[in-house]
Design a protein around this motif. Structure first.
Motif, PDB file in Angstrom:
ATOM      1  N   GLY A   1       0.859  -1.159   0.148  1.00  0.00           N
ATOM      2  CA  GLY A   1      -0.221   0.081   0.055  1.00  0.00           C
ATOM      3  C   GLY A   1       0.798   1.168   0.088  1.00  0.00           C
ATOM      4  N   ASP A   2       0.161   2.493  -0.004  1.00  0.00           N
ATOM      5  CA  ASP A   2       0.865   3.585  -0.058  1.00  0.00           C
ATOM      6  C   ASP A   2       1.519   4.154   1.417  1.00  0.00           C
ATOM      7  N   ALA A   3       1.243   3.495   2.379  1.00  0.00           N
ATOM      8  CA  ALA A   3       1.636   3.996   3.655  1.00  0.00           C
ATOM      9  C   ALA A   3       1.850   2.554   4.492  1.00  0.00           C
ATOM     10  N   PRO A   4       3.036   1.998   4.189  1.00  0.00           N
ATOM     11  CA  PRO A   4       3.375   0.785   4.931  1.00  0.00           C
ATOM     12  C   PRO A   4       3.516   1.246   6.461  1.00  0.00           C
ATOM     13  N   THR A   5       3.318   0.117   7.147  1.00  0.00           N
ATOM     14  CA  THR A   5       3.535   0.175   8.592  1.00  0.00           C
ATOM     15  C   THR A   5       5.264   0.455   9.095  1.00  0.00           C
ATOM     16  N   ASP A   6       5.534   1.559   9.782  1.00  0.00           N
ATOM     17  CA  ASP A   6       6.701   1.659  10.067  1.00  0.00           C
ATOM     18  C   ASP A   6       7.180   0.437  11.084  1.00  0.00           C
TER      19      ASP A   6
END
Length: 207
Positions: free
Chosen positions: A73-78
Motif C-alpha cells: 500500500g501507499d503507507a506501509p507500517t513503520d
C-alpha cells in the motif's frame, strides 16, 4: 522457514537461537549493495526490544517484523510502530536502546560470526552445529529435530567458512534424505531448565 521454526519451538524441548545477518550494506561488510535496505535498522529494533523486554519481547518483535514483509500500500507500517504495538514497550526507550553501543555490538557480533561460518544468504539454519540444507531436501525442520532428539553424542562445533564451502561442493545436489549415510551424526545439548539433552537450533535471519 519461520513457520517451521515456530512448529519446532512448540514442542517445548528445543532451544532456538535467532541470529542476525541483514542483507544490507549499512551494517554488513559482505553485502556490496543492499538487497534489503532496511534490514540493519530492523535488526537493531529487534535486538533493542529483547534488551528492554527479554526473550518474550524479542519474539514478539521478531514476528511483528516478519509480518511486515507482506505489508503493501501507499503507507506501509513503520517497523518501530509495529514492534511497539506488539510488545507494549516505550517508544523513547526503544529508540534510545536501538542506537546504544551494546545493541549495535550485538548485531555486529552476529554478522562477524556469520562471516566466520560462511553464511552468505538467509535463512541459514544449523541444528547442533550442522547446516540443515532445506533447499535440497523435502523433509521439514521438525523431521530433522525428531531424528536428532533420539541421539546423544558429543557436541560438534559448526564448520568454518572454508569447511562449509568444501562440504557444499562435495554434497552438490545429491542430498535427498536426512537419513543419508554420508551425513554425520547430530548432537544434543543440555536444556536450559531441567538438564535434559535437547536439540539446539540456530537460525540466521534477515528482516
Amino acid at each position: 522457514i519461520d513457520g517451521e521454526v515456530d512448529a519446532v519451538v512448540a514442542r517445548g524441548n528445543v532451544l532456538v537461537v535467532p541470529r542476525h545477518f541483514p542483507l544490507c550494506a549499512d551494517c554488513n561488510r559482505l553485502v556490496p549493495r543492499s538487497l534489503h535496505p532496511d534490514a540493519c535498522r530492523r535488526a537493531l529494533i529487534a535486538e533493542a526490544a529483547g534488551a528492554l523486554g527479554g526473550d518474550d519481547a524479542f519474539a514478539k518483535a521478531h514476528h511483528a517484523l516478519f509480518a511486515l514483509q507482506g505489508d503493501a500500500g501507499d503507507a506501509p507500517t513503520d517497523p518501530v510502530d509495529a514492534v511497539l504495538l506488539a510488545t507494549g514497550l516505550d517508544r523513547t526507550a526503544l529508540i534510545d536502546r536501538m542506537t546504544s553501543d551494546p545493541v549495535r555490538a550485538a548485531v555486529a557480533a552476529d554478522i562477524e560470526d556469520a562471516v566466520a561460518l560462511g553464511v552468505t544468504y538467509t535463512p541459514m539454519v544449523f541444528v547442533n552445529g550442522h547446516e540443515w540444507k532445506w533447499y535440497r531436501t523435502s523433509q521439514s525442520l521438525a523431521d530433522l529435530v525428531n531424528r536428532v532428539s533420539s541421539q546423544s553424542l558429543a557436541v560438534v562445533a559448526p564448520p568454518g567458512a572454508a569447511e562449509r564451502l568444501v562440504d557444499d561442493w562435495r554434497a552438490g545436489s545429491a542430498i535427498r534424505s536426512l537419513d543419508a549415510e554420508e551425513l554425520q551424526p547430530f548432537t544434543l545439548r543440555d536444556g536450559p531448565a531441567d538438564g535434559r539433552k535437547v536439540p539446539d537450533v540456530v537460525v540466521w535471519l534477515d528482516y
